[in-house]
Design an enzyme around this catalytic site. Structure first.
Site, PDB file in Angstrom:
ATOM      1  N   HIS A 145       0.860  -1.174   0.000  1.00 28.49           N
ATOM      2  CA  HIS A 145       0.000   0.000   0.000  1.00 28.49           C
ATOM      3  C   HIS A 145       0.903   1.231   0.000  1.00 28.49           C
ATOM      4  CE1 HIS A 145      -3.472   2.425   0.345  1.00 28.49           C
ATOM      5  NE2 HIS A 145      -3.081   2.966   1.488  1.00 28.49           N
ATOM      6  N   HIS A 160      -2.990   9.300   0.760  1.00 31.29           N
ATOM      7  CA  HIS A 160      -2.961   8.045  -0.008  1.00 31.29           C
ATOM      8  C   HIS A 160      -4.332   7.747  -0.563  1.00 31.29           C
ATOM      9  CE1 HIS A 160      -4.421   5.510   3.596  1.00 31.29           C
ATOM     10  NE2 HIS A 160      -4.389   6.757   3.985  1.00 31.29           N
ATOM     11  N   CYS A 204      -3.439   2.622  -5.517  1.00 32.96           N
ATOM     12  CA  CYS A 204      -2.690   3.496  -4.616  1.00 32.96           C
ATOM     13  C   CYS A 204      -1.282   3.783  -5.118  1.00 32.96           C
ATOM     14  CB  CYS A 204      -2.633   2.872  -3.224  1.00 32.96           C
ATOM     15  SG  CYS A 204      -1.927   1.207  -3.207  1.00 32.96           S
TER      16      CYS A 204
END
Ligand SMILES: [Zn+2]
Length: 195
Positions: free
Chosen positions: A29, A41, A141
């Site tokens: 991530h 994010h 992401c």
């Protein structure tokens, strides 16, 4: 000789850093560090709904804030971003040798990062104004963080992160994503082996 270790402590982060953390040892991530212990994010707004209920309350007042509802762009504190994992700095301007050693993709690129103020400007702009829809393959992401760092979009391309750009940086980024996500586990072992 470049150092392979990309693991960083929160105190070592610099504004505009692109960082990532491993989730469930399966995927990474990604986020952009904007200073004052916070990251911007992109999350999947659909998947995020169910997880939110399990979360323990965070003392940071604006943690998890999404300024444009449903955009998936969040500002989050470092602890909530990494959960129980570790923090790694995504490497820009990596050499060819470094890319090969890292089994390519997901953790580094030969592309160059723009100056931190530009990176933070893009991330903040997208937080304030929203972002095109999250998509696991075409717009995730990592694409978000790469865009913040380089200004390069994947929007008019049909396939994956490999095709995200049309500029002189294109080749570097394409090369960088060959092998994703099959090499994911191996890459994680490399990261973890370097702690
Ligand atoms: Zn938090």
């Amino acid at each position: 000789m470049e150092l392979f270790n990309q693991k960083v402590k929160p105190s070592e982060l610099e504004k505009g850093d692109h960082v990532y953390t491993w989730r469930k040892k399966i995927y990474t991530h990604h986020g952009i560090f904007i200073g004052e212990g916070k990251l911007i994010h992109l999350v999947n707004p659909k998947a995020d709904g169910s997880r939110k209920k399990e979360k323990s309350p965070c003392p940071t007042s604006d943690c998890g804030l999404e300024k444009v509802a449903g955009s998936g762009v969040r500002v989050t504190c470092i602890d909530c971003f990494i959960k129980k994992g570790s923090l790694y700095r995504f490497k820009y301007e990596a050499s060819r040798e470094f890319l090969v050693a890292k089994l390519r993709g997901g953790t580094c690129t030969t592309a160059r990062s723009d100056p931190p103020e530009e990176v933070i400007h893009r991330a903040t702009y997208l937080l304030e104004n929203g972002y095109i829809e999250y998509d696991l393959i075409n717009n995730n992401c990592e694409d978000f963080a790469l865009y913040c760092k380089t200004g390069l979009w994947s929007k008019d391309i049909g396939y994956s992160q490999a095709n995200m750009v049309h500029s002189t940086k294109k080749e570097a980024i394409i090369e960088n994503y060959v092998g994703f996500p099959r090499s994911c586990l191996k890459r994680e072992n490399k990261d973890l082996g370097e702690q």
